[in-house]
Design a protein around this motif. Structure first.
Motif, mmCIF file in Angstrom:
data_model
loop_
_atom_site.group_PDB
_atom_site.id
_atom_site.type_symbol
_atom_site.label_atom_id
_atom_site.label_comp_id
_atom_site.label_asym_id
_atom_site.label_seq_id
_atom_site.Cartn_x
_atom_site.Cartn_y
_atom_site.Cartn_z
ATOM 1 N N VAL A 289 0.508 -1.806 -0.196
ATOM 2 C CA VAL A 289 0.052 0.126 0.187
ATOM 3 C C VAL A 289 1.207 1.423 -0.029
ATOM 4 O O VAL A 289 0.712 1.943 -0.165
ATOM 5 C CB VAL A 289 -0.792 -0.161 0.959
ATOM 6 C CG1 VAL A 289 -2.036 1.315 1.559
ATOM 7 C CG2 VAL A 289 -1.890 -1.265 1.539
ATOM 8 N N HIS B 16 -9.870 -4.800 -1.347
ATOM 9 C CA HIS B 16 -9.941 -4.374 0.353
ATOM 10 C C HIS B 16 -9.395 -2.758 0.453
ATOM 11 O O HIS B 16 -10.808 -1.567 0.734
ATOM 12 C CB HIS B 16 -8.771 -4.331 1.315
ATOM 13 C CG HIS B 16 -8.710 -6.448 1.541
ATOM 14 N ND1 HIS B 16 -7.613 -7.121 1.926
ATOM 15 C CD2 HIS B 16 -9.557 -6.766 0.956
ATOM 16 C CE1 HIS B 16 -8.269 -8.406 1.839
ATOM 17 N NE2 HIS B 16 -9.724 -8.435 2.122
ATOM 18 N N GLN B 17 -7.914 -1.582 -0.771
ATOM 19 C CA GLN B 17 -8.577 -0.895 -0.480
ATOM 20 C C GLN B 17 -9.485 -0.305 -1.419
ATOM 21 O O GLN B 17 -10.160 1.152 -1.174
ATOM 22 C CB GLN B 17 -7.198 -0.836 -2.120
ATOM 23 C CG GLN B 17 -6.795 0.766 -1.579
ATOM 24 C CD GLN B 17 -5.221 1.141 -2.428
ATOM 25 O OE1 GLN B 17 -5.009 0.599 -3.179
ATOM 26 N NE2 GLN B 17 -4.126 1.554 -2.069
ATOM 27 N N GLU C 96 -11.361 2.690 0.548
ATOM 28 C CA GLU C 96 -11.626 4.211 -0.285
ATOM 29 C C GLU C 96 -12.912 4.693 -0.391
ATOM 30 O O GLU C 96 -13.589 5.737 0.053
ATOM 31 C CB GLU C 96 -10.818 3.936 -1.468
ATOM 32 C CG GLU C 96 -10.163 3.781 -1.991
ATOM 33 C CD GLU C 96 -9.625 5.248 -1.171
ATOM 34 O OE1 GLU C 96 -9.379 5.974 -1.587
ATOM 35 O OE2 GLU C 96 -7.643 5.169 -1.027
ATOM 36 N N ILE D 222 -8.109 0.126 5.733
ATOM 37 C CA ILE D 222 -8.143 -1.065 5.171
ATOM 38 C C ILE D 222 -7.831 -2.532 6.017
ATOM 39 O O ILE D 222 -8.765 -3.495 5.274
ATOM 40 C CB ILE D 222 -6.372 -0.797 3.943
ATOM 41 C CG1 ILE D 222 -6.744 -1.856 2.910
ATOM 42 C CG2 ILE D 222 -5.343 -0.937 4.334
ATOM 43 C CD1 ILE D 222 -5.795 -2.008 1.412
ATOM 44 N N GLY E 217 -9.195 0.487 -5.645
ATOM 45 C CA GLY E 217 -8.463 -0.158 -5.769
ATOM 46 C C GLY E 217 -7.154 0.398 -6.679
ATOM 47 O O GLY E 217 -7.543 0.490 -8.132
ATOM 48 N N SER E 218 -6.093 0.152 -6.047
ATOM 49 C CA SER E 218 -4.715 0.656 -6.874
ATOM 50 C C SER E 218 -4.327 -1.046 -7.373
ATOM 51 O O SER E 218 -3.490 -2.357 -7.156
ATOM 52 C CB SER E 218 -3.454 0.136 -5.668
ATOM 53 O OG SER E 218 -2.215 1.067 -6.593
#
Length: 220
Positions: A34, A47-48, A52, A58, A174-175
């Motif tokens: 992260v 999860h991210q 958000e 998170i 999410g990333s």
């Protein structure tokens, strides 16, 4: 005291230490991904994304999702172990704790280094907690349960789950990036190495150095 009792207790103690050290390190390694900001592991993307959208940390999202997935074991007739239940809570707590302690990292080189460290530590964590043999994580139990109930291959079931998780997480914010690809490529070989490094002999004295086919796929 029986002469065999002390070795048995030492054996159990080592397994418990490996379990909780591995789960804590897993959460810490996920937090490093992260911090790097170059893409998370598949479930981390979800999860991210949820974090958000909801404003919840998170780590807490990870706990909530883990608990929901664990409930899905009921119709699949999966039996959780100590490691399964511990996984739900320990990983998320360690993740939030690490994020609170580790400062932001700036610069592509530094971020890439943090990403690489997160991937390697994730492999170490996987070897530690799986070798402890206290049961798979809730997400892996979902995979093996669906495999048994549907008759589909582990590869197909895992791929379908992780694609669904990644796409949903990405849509939520999410990333997803090079870190996600690197994780997918690296975690298998890393886990295989560290499963051997941290292997604990079975009670009967036989080596656990070579993971079973099921162990080799249970990564969280």
């Amino acid at each position: 005291m029986s002469k065999t009792l002390v070795p048995q207790r030492a054996h159990l103690t080592r397994r418990l230490v490996q379990l909780y050290a591995g789960l804590a390190l897993y959460g810490a390694s996920s937090a490093l991904l992260v911090v790097a900001g170059l893409g998370l592991e598949p479930w981390g993307v979800l999860h991210q994304g949820l974090a958000e959208r909801t404003g919840i940390s998170i780590g807490v999202v990870s706990i909530i999702i883990g608990a929901i997935v664990l409930l899905l074991w009921i119709p699949l007739r999966q039996r959780p172990g100590l490691g399964t239940v511990s996984n739900v809570f320990a990983v998320g707590i360690a993740m939030d704790g690490t994020l609170a302690l580790v400062p932001e990292v700036h610069g592509l080189v530094a971020r890439a280094g943090v990403m690489a460290a997160g991937n390697v530590l994730n492999g170490v964590a996987t070897g530690l907690y799986i070798s402890a043999r206290f049961g798979p994580g809730p997400r892996d139990g979902l995979m093996t349960g669906l495999h048994r109930r549907t008759g589909r291959s582990i590869r197909l079931v895992r791929t379908a789950i992780e694609i669904a998780v990644v796409v949903t997480g990405f849509v939520l914010g999410g990333s997803l990036g090079v870190g996600t690809v690197l994780y997918a490529l690296a975690i298998g070989p890393l886990a295989q190495v560290f499963l051997r490094v941290f292997a604990i002999p079975q009670d009967g004295g036989t080596s656990a150095g070579t993971p079973t086919p099921r162990q080799s796929i249970l990564r969280r």
